[in-house]
Write a protein that holds these residues in place. Structure first.
Motif, PDB file in Angstrom:
ATOM      1  N   ILE A 130       0.706  -1.248  -0.070  1.00 53.13           N
ATOM      2  CA  ILE A 130       0.046  -0.098   0.178  1.00 53.13           C
ATOM      3  C   ILE A 130       0.731   1.190  -0.013  1.00 53.13           C
ATOM      4  N   ARG A 131       1.716   1.421   1.133  1.00 49.69           N
ATOM      5  CA  ARG A 131       2.576   2.354   0.952  1.00 49.69           C
ATOM      6  C   ARG A 131       3.395   2.436  -0.342  1.00 49.69           C
ATOM      7  N   ASN A 132       4.019   1.555  -1.014  1.00 47.86           N
ATOM      8  CA  ASN A 132       4.722   1.810  -2.272  1.00 47.86           C
ATOM      9  C   ASN A 132       3.889   2.247  -3.558  1.00 47.86           C
ATOM     10  N   SER A 133       2.722   1.755  -3.281  1.00 51.20           N
ATOM     11  CA  SER A 133       1.699   2.177  -4.227  1.00 51.20           C
ATOM     12  C   SER A 133       1.384   3.584  -4.336  1.00 51.20           C
ATOM     13  N   ILE A 134       1.140   3.941  -3.295  1.00 49.47           N
ATOM     14  CA  ILE A 134       0.916   5.588  -3.016  1.00 49.47           C
ATOM     15  C   ILE A 134       2.195   6.286  -3.277  1.00 49.47           C
ATOM     16  N   LEU A 135       3.402   5.716  -2.893  1.00 52.32           N
ATOM     17  CA  LEU A 135       4.861   6.586  -3.393  1.00 52.32           C
ATOM     18  C   LEU A 135       5.095   6.547  -4.639  1.00 52.32           C
ATOM     19  N   LYS A 136       4.779   5.539  -5.539  1.00 54.38           N
ATOM     20  CA  LYS A 136       4.941   5.586  -6.784  1.00 54.38           C
ATOM     21  C   LYS A 136       3.999   6.630  -7.532  1.00 54.38           C
ATOM     22  N   ALA A 137       2.697   6.619  -7.240  1.00 51.33           N
ATOM     23  CA  ALA A 137       1.770   7.370  -7.792  1.00 51.33           C
ATOM     24  C   ALA A 137       2.206   8.923  -7.457  1.00 51.33           C
ATOM     25  N   ALA A 138       2.515   9.107  -6.131  1.00 52.56           N
ATOM     26  CA  ALA A 138       2.951  10.423  -5.867  1.00 52.56           C
ATOM     27  C   ALA A 138       4.176  10.927  -6.604  1.00 52.56           C
ATOM     28  N   ARG A 167       5.976  16.283   0.710  1.00 50.89           N
ATOM     29  CA  ARG A 167       4.437  16.263   0.397  1.00 50.89           C
ATOM     30  C   ARG A 167       4.319  14.791   0.294  1.00 50.89           C
ATOM     31  N   ILE A 168       5.003  13.972  -0.380  1.00 52.59           N
ATOM     32  CA  ILE A 168       4.950  12.385  -0.642  1.00 52.59           C
ATOM     33  C   ILE A 168       4.711  11.683   0.922  1.00 52.59           C
ATOM     34  N   LYS A 169       5.697  12.043   1.944  1.00 54.78           N
ATOM     35  CA  LYS A 169       5.732  11.519   2.911  1.00 54.78           C
ATOM     36  C   LYS A 169       4.448  11.763   3.990  1.00 54.78           C
ATOM     37  N   GLU A 170       4.057  13.072   3.794  1.00 52.79           N
ATOM     38  CA  GLU A 170       2.780  13.480   4.481  1.00 52.79           C
ATOM     39  C   GLU A 170       1.529  12.719   3.832  1.00 52.79           C
ATOM     40  N   LEU A 171       1.588  12.654   2.406  1.00 46.34           N
ATOM     41  CA  LEU A 171       0.185  12.063   2.101  1.00 46.34           C
ATOM     42  C   LEU A 171       0.346  10.353   2.296  1.00 46.34           C
ATOM     43  N   THR A 172       1.551   9.819   2.056  1.00 51.13           N
ATOM     44  CA  THR A 172       1.598   8.371   2.421  1.00 51.13           C
ATOM     45  C   THR A 172       1.106   8.135   3.876  1.00 51.13           C
ATOM     46  N   GLN A 173       1.725   8.929   4.898  1.00 54.65           N
ATOM     47  CA  GLN A 173       0.977   8.959   6.087  1.00 54.65           C
ATOM     48  C   GLN A 173      -0.632   9.097   6.431  1.00 54.65           C
ATOM     49  N   ASP A 174      -0.787  10.197   5.869  1.00 54.82           N
ATOM     50  CA  ASP A 174      -2.224  10.289   5.914  1.00 54.82           C
ATOM     51  C   ASP A 174      -3.206   9.245   5.478  1.00 54.82           C
ATOM     52  N   LYS A 186     -10.282   6.706  -2.809  1.00 53.60           N
ATOM     53  CA  LYS A 186     -11.026   7.759  -2.250  1.00 53.60           C
ATOM     54  C   LYS A 186     -10.187   8.805  -1.359  1.00 53.60           C
ATOM     55  N   GLY A 187      -9.323   8.107  -0.589  1.00 54.01           N
ATOM     56  CA  GLY A 187      -8.436   8.951   0.288  1.00 54.01           C
ATOM     57  C   GLY A 187      -7.562   9.900  -0.431  1.00 54.01           C
ATOM     58  N   LEU A 188      -6.826   9.330  -1.653  1.00 56.08           N
ATOM     59  CA  LEU A 188      -6.188  10.220  -2.443  1.00 56.08           C
ATOM     60  C   LEU A 188      -6.886  11.246  -3.219  1.00 56.08           C
ATOM     61  N   ASP A 189      -8.138  10.886  -3.531  1.00 55.53           N
ATOM     62  CA  ASP A 189      -9.086  11.994  -4.352  1.00 55.53           C
ATOM     63  C   ASP A 189      -9.326  13.162  -3.443  1.00 55.53           C
ATOM     64  N   ARG A 190      -9.484  12.831  -2.129  1.00 55.14           N
ATOM     65  CA  ARG A 190      -9.668  13.828  -1.255  1.00 55.14           C
ATOM     66  C   ARG A 190      -8.374  14.814  -0.857  1.00 55.14           C
ATOM     67  N   LYS A 191      -7.260  14.030  -0.657  1.00 57.66           N
ATOM     68  CA  LYS A 191      -5.814  14.508  -0.314  1.00 57.66           C
ATOM     69  C   LYS A 191      -5.249  15.286  -1.525  1.00 57.66           C
ATOM     70  N   SER A 239      -4.224  14.750  -8.152  1.00 50.87           N
ATOM     71  CA  SER A 239      -2.850  14.333  -9.307  1.00 50.87           C
ATOM     72  C   SER A 239      -2.457  13.109  -8.955  1.00 50.87           C
ATOM     73  N   VAL A 240      -2.317  12.715  -7.658  1.00 53.89           N
ATOM     74  CA  VAL A 240      -1.986  11.337  -7.284  1.00 53.89           C
ATOM     75  C   VAL A 240      -2.764  10.371  -7.651  1.00 53.89           C
ATOM     76  N   SER A 241      -4.164  10.523  -7.104  1.00 54.91           N
ATOM     77  CA  SER A 241      -5.102   9.456  -7.772  1.00 54.91           C
ATOM     78  C   SER A 241      -5.292   9.423  -9.100  1.00 54.91           C
ATOM     79  N   ASN A 242      -5.036  10.622  -9.762  1.00 57.87           N
ATOM     80  CA  ASN A 242      -5.203  10.236 -11.431  1.00 57.87           C
ATOM     81  C   ASN A 242      -3.935   9.462 -11.846  1.00 57.87           C
ATOM     82  N   ALA A 243      -2.698   9.804 -11.304  1.00 56.75           N
ATOM     83  CA  ALA A 243      -1.508   9.019 -11.542  1.00 56.75           C
ATOM     84  C   ALA A 243      -1.756   7.689 -11.496  1.00 56.75           C
ATOM     85  N   TRP A 244      -2.341   7.293 -10.028  1.00 60.56           N
ATOM     86  CA  TRP A 244      -2.567   5.745 -10.037  1.00 60.56           C
ATOM     87  C   TRP A 244      -3.649   5.051 -10.956  1.00 60.56           C
ATOM     88  N   ARG A 245      -4.592   6.022 -11.300  1.00 58.09           N
ATOM     89  CA  ARG A 245      -5.462   5.494 -12.202  1.00 58.09           C
ATOM     90  C   ARG A 245      -4.950   5.017 -13.775  1.00 58.09           C
TER      91      ARG A 245
END
Length: 89
Positions: A19-27, A36-43, A68-73, A76-82
């Motif tokens: 989970i952490r790695n997926s968010i890190l890569k997208a961010a 900001r990546i660190k903050e987003l990953t923690q959140d 859903k969490g990325l969409d709120r925070k 751009s990161v949720s779009n990168a993931w998609r």
């Protein structure tokens, strides 16, 4: 330890680092700063991990919760993931 049920029905152990790695890569793909990546990953990651690390859940459901969490925070990161998901399929 939690269990994640994949789309094909296979059951695997819950892995917080995925989970952490997926968010890190997208961010990173979205061009966020290191702080900001660190903050987003923690959140986002930590709330999902704490909620599901000891439960049985479907991978697709985890994905929806994370997005859903990325969409709120950070849209751009949720779009990168998609975009990555779309390329992979």
């Amino acid at each position: 330890m939690g269990i994640v049920i994949k789309r094909n029905g296979k059951k695997v152990a819950f892995n917080a680092s995925k989970i952490r790695n997926s968010i890190l890569k997208a961010a990173h793909e979205a061009g966020l700063s290191a702080s900001r990546i660190k903050e987003l990953t923690q959140d986002v990651a930590e709330s999902v991990i704490n909620e599901y690390k000891n439960k049985k859940t479907k991978a697709i459901y985890l994905r929806k919760i994370i997005l859903k969490g990325l969409d709120r925070k950070s849209r751009s990161v949720s779009n990168a993931w998609r975009r990555f998901d779309k390329k992979r399929r």
